[in-house]
Design a protein around this motif. Structure first.
Motif, PDB file in Angstrom:
ATOM      1  N   ILE A 135      -0.743  19.565   0.285  1.00  0.00           N
ATOM      2  CA  ILE A 135      -1.179  19.527   1.686  1.00  0.00           C
ATOM      3  C   ILE A 135      -0.430  20.610   2.458  1.00  0.00           C
ATOM      4  O   ILE A 135      -1.006  21.347   3.245  1.00  0.00           O
ATOM      5  CB  ILE A 135      -0.928  18.133   2.288  1.00  0.00           C
ATOM      6  N   ASN A 136       0.891  20.705   2.218  1.00  0.00           N
ATOM      7  CA  ASN A 136       1.663  21.809   2.762  1.00  0.00           C
ATOM      8  C   ASN A 136       1.509  23.004   1.826  1.00  0.00           C
ATOM      9  O   ASN A 136       0.885  22.905   0.780  1.00  0.00           O
ATOM     10  CB  ASN A 136       3.140  21.410   2.860  1.00  0.00           C
ATOM     11  N   ARG A 137       2.078  24.132   2.196  1.00  0.00           N
ATOM     12  CA  ARG A 137       1.985  25.323   1.348  1.00  0.00           C
ATOM     13  C   ARG A 137       2.923  25.212   0.152  1.00  0.00           C
ATOM     14  O   ARG A 137       4.046  24.747   0.274  1.00  0.00           O
ATOM     15  CB  ARG A 137       2.367  26.580   2.143  1.00  0.00           C
ATOM     16  N   GLU A 138       2.434  25.651  -0.993  1.00  0.00           N
ATOM     17  CA  GLU A 138       3.268  25.694  -2.195  1.00  0.00           C
ATOM     18  C   GLU A 138       4.063  26.997  -2.213  1.00  0.00           C
ATOM     19  O   GLU A 138       3.491  28.063  -2.059  1.00  0.00           O
ATOM     20  CB  GLU A 138       2.372  25.613  -3.439  1.00  0.00           C
ATOM     21  N   TRP A 139       5.382  26.906  -2.387  1.00  0.00           N
ATOM     22  CA  TRP A 139       6.188  28.115  -2.586  1.00  0.00           C
ATOM     23  C   TRP A 139       7.144  27.897  -3.741  1.00  0.00           C
ATOM     24  O   TRP A 139       7.290  26.782  -4.238  1.00  0.00           O
ATOM     25  CB  TRP A 139       6.951  28.511  -1.306  1.00  0.00           C
ATOM     26  N   ASN A 140       7.812  28.958  -4.171  1.00  0.00           N
ATOM     27  CA  ASN A 140       8.651  28.908  -5.363  1.00  0.00           C
ATOM     28  C   ASN A 140       9.719  29.983  -5.222  1.00  0.00           C
ATOM     29  O   ASN A 140       9.401  31.167  -5.186  1.00  0.00           O
ATOM     30  CB  ASN A 140       7.754  29.160  -6.588  1.00  0.00           C
ATOM     31  N   LYS A 141      10.993  29.575  -5.081  1.00  0.00           N
ATOM     32  CA  LYS A 141      12.052  30.549  -4.823  1.00  0.00           C
ATOM     33  C   LYS A 141      13.198  30.419  -5.806  1.00  0.00           C
ATOM     34  O   LYS A 141      13.643  29.311  -6.090  1.00  0.00           O
ATOM     35  CB  LYS A 141      12.620  30.345  -3.415  1.00  0.00           C
ATOM     36  N   SER A 142      13.682  31.556  -6.251  1.00  0.00           N
ATOM     37  CA  SER A 142      14.853  31.552  -7.123  1.00  0.00           C
ATOM     38  C   SER A 142      16.123  31.479  -6.278  1.00  0.00           C
ATOM     39  O   SER A 142      16.202  32.092  -5.211  1.00  0.00           O
ATOM     40  CB  SER A 142      14.873  32.833  -7.954  1.00  0.00           C
ATOM     41  N   GLN A 143      17.103  30.692  -6.745  1.00  0.00           N
ATOM     42  CA  GLN A 143      18.384  30.587  -6.032  1.00  0.00           C
ATOM     43  C   GLN A 143      19.535  30.732  -7.036  1.00  0.00           C
ATOM     44  O   GLN A 143      19.990  29.766  -7.632  1.00  0.00           O
ATOM     45  CB  GLN A 143      18.469  29.248  -5.299  1.00  0.00           C
ATOM     46  N   PRO A 144      20.000  31.980  -7.224  1.00  0.00           N
ATOM     47  CA  PRO A 144      21.106  32.214  -8.157  1.00  0.00           C
ATOM     48  C   PRO A 144      22.404  31.588  -7.634  1.00  0.00           C
ATOM     49  O   PRO A 144      22.498  31.260  -6.452  1.00  0.00           O
ATOM     50  CB  PRO A 144      21.218  33.736  -8.200  1.00  0.00           C
ATOM     51  N   PRO A 145      23.418  31.436  -8.523  1.00  0.00           N
ATOM     52  CA  PRO A 145      24.696  30.856  -8.102  1.00  0.00           C
ATOM     53  C   PRO A 145      25.282  31.641  -6.934  1.00  0.00           C
ATOM     54  O   PRO A 145      25.155  32.859  -6.887  1.00  0.00           O
ATOM     55  CB  PRO A 145      25.596  31.016  -9.330  1.00  0.00           C
TER      56      PRO A 145
END
Lengths: 236, 243
Positions: A135-145
């Motif tokens: 329903i909301n937007r799909e996003w995908n983010k990398s978060q390195p240490p």
């Protein structure tokens, strides 16, 4: 799954004197969430592909898709007022999701529409945060240490499964809700929804594997009503 | 037009459920969900019309989406406008603002070497493999948002990308991510100048594709050895998945 249960065990009405709520005359809905049947066993997670996480545990932590407690208690159920209460503006403090030991803490995170969501990575490995919103937007983010926390928000109500594609055992749930009347069942299955003005409400209980159930309640001045939910456990 | 060329795969209502859809191993894009892989815009935002126009012209490598260059420019533009009628998102949300791509600096060995460090540090190899063959430790577990198994891009075998062919396209790919897939956005964590170094290094992983980056890399002992070793090892190691 959507089962309506007219299951209202032990309706306890407490004396108004015991209430210490912020809303004058505010009532409370409280109760327990339990399961019947045989739930899937929590299995130890194999983190051997990520030694920096595996070494943080003396014994491997268990999977959390279904977490149970003593006396058939069902943990991690989001119990919330789905109708009867007005939408509320978000609180100013952020809801926080930590990625720690290659797990999501907490496993189920509830917060309000447009509330700030802070996501931290406390591990020595990269995670990618991939909430599978529909329903909301799909996003995908990398978060390195060592990356500073991400700040996000969602503008529509939704239960969103969250995963990390790098570490396939990492699963969690975001519960994006329209008001502040929510509670997540603990190890005893208990929940409490305080500060409810007199009125008629629909109470919904949501479990990430077992779906949701609703019940109707009426609250009079400063009344406490007991509402219980029973989910049918599936062995898979 | 759509009903002549596209609906066999993308469906009468644009939901990706055309009658050929289920037979394709990568499902046709569901235009109702409006989640798109190839964007110049940040992860979680709608692409620009230009992004969609480019995708339709380019087609998708490794899947059944053909390149529609036989259509005229005007026909493709009409098609983009039509695709957008399938999802109410285009009425409620605006396209994202394209990310800023600074001018590309010169290709140098330092740039390539720094890019190599970043590939390790940012853990691209977890999915793509140390040598970029699409065989990293997490590769065999990956699924896209339709729960279909998906394979990370194999740099050693490819020259083109789904989302373009140029260095500029490559920059956008990892900065914006391919929404609807495990390939995440790195826009929040890679500085623009570092991003170009990564682009230059990624080109050297495309050992079957001639590029200035690969040529320069081969002039060094380290580079020549790595590239030679990559070509000799013919099969991907680790995950046993089909391309």
């Amino acid at each position: 799954m959507r089962t309506k249960q007219a299951f209202m065990a032990g309706v306890a009405i407490l004396a108004a004197a015991t209430m210490t709520s912020a809303v004058p005359g505010g009532g409370t809905v409280s109760g327990r969430v339990t399961y019947e049947g045989t739930p899937a066993k929590q299995k130890p997670i194999d983190m051997s592909k990520e030694p920096s996480c595996a070494k943080q545990y003396a014994t491997p932590p268990p999977t959390e898709t279904v977490v149970t407690g003593p006396n058939n208690a069902l943990e991690n159920v989001v119990v919330y007022i789905s109708a009867g209460a007005p939408d509320e503006p978000p609180p100013s403090q952020a809801a926080v999701l930590a990625q720690k030991g290659c797990r999501y803490l907490p496993h189920v995170l509830a917060f309000q529409v447009n509330q700030e969501l802070k996501i931290t990575n406390e591990d020595q490995t990269s995670h990618n945060i991939h909430p599978l919103a529909k329903i909301n937007r799909e996003w995908n983010k990398s978060q390195p240490p060592g990356t500073p926390p991400f700040s996000e928000k969602y503008d529509k109500m939704e239960f969103i499964p969250v995963k990390c594609n790098v570490h396939p055992w990492m699963h969690g749930t975001f519960a994006v809700l329209k008001n502040s009347h929510y509670s997540i069942s603990g190890n005893d299955g208990g929940f409490t929804l305080p500060n409810l003005p007199p009125g008629k409400y629909t109470v919904t209980a949501f479990h990430e594997s077992y779906g949701d159930q609703t019940q109707e309640v009426s609250i009079a001045d400063s009344e406490t009503k007991n509402v219980n939910f029973v989910f049918k456990a599936k062995p898979y | 037009m759509y009903y002549r060329f596209c609906w066999g795969c993308h469906g009468f209502r644009g939901d990706g459920n055309g009658e050929n859809g289920p037979y394709l191993n990568i499902l046709p894009r569901n235009f109702v969900a409006a989640t798109f892989k190839c964007r110049s815009t940040p992860t979680g935002t709608l692409p620009t019309d230009e992004d969609l126009f480019d995708s339709v012209g380019r087609g998708f490598t490794n899947s059944n989406m053909p390149a529609w260059i036989s259509l005229t420019k005007q026909q493709r533009a009409d098609m983009v406008a039509f695709i957008k009628t399938f999802s109410p998102r285009w009425k409620t949300d605006k396209s994202g603002d394209p990310i800023n791509v600074p001018a590309e600096p010169a290709v140098t060995l330092d740039s390539i070497k720094h890019g190599k460090e970043l590939f390790t540090k940012l853990e691209c190899w977890k999915c793509h493999g140390q040598e970029g063959r699409g065989d990293g430790p997490s590769a065999s577990t990956l699924t896209d948002s339709n729960d279909q198994p998906i394979r990370p891009y194999n740099f050693a075998a490819g020259s083109r990308f789904k989302c373009g062919t140029t260095n500029h396209d490559l920059y956008k790919i990892f900065m914006t991510g391919l929404d609807g897939t495990p390939m995440p956005s790195f826009a929040d964590v890679i500085k623009p100048e570092d991003a170009w170094d990564l682009v230059h290094y990624l080109r050297t992983l495309q050992v079957t594709h001639k590029s200035p980056e690969l040529a320069l890399w081969m002039t060094t002992k380290e580079g020549a050895e790595i590239v030679k070793a990559q070509k000799i090892v013919g099969t991907p190691t680790g995950a046993d998945i089909e391309q």
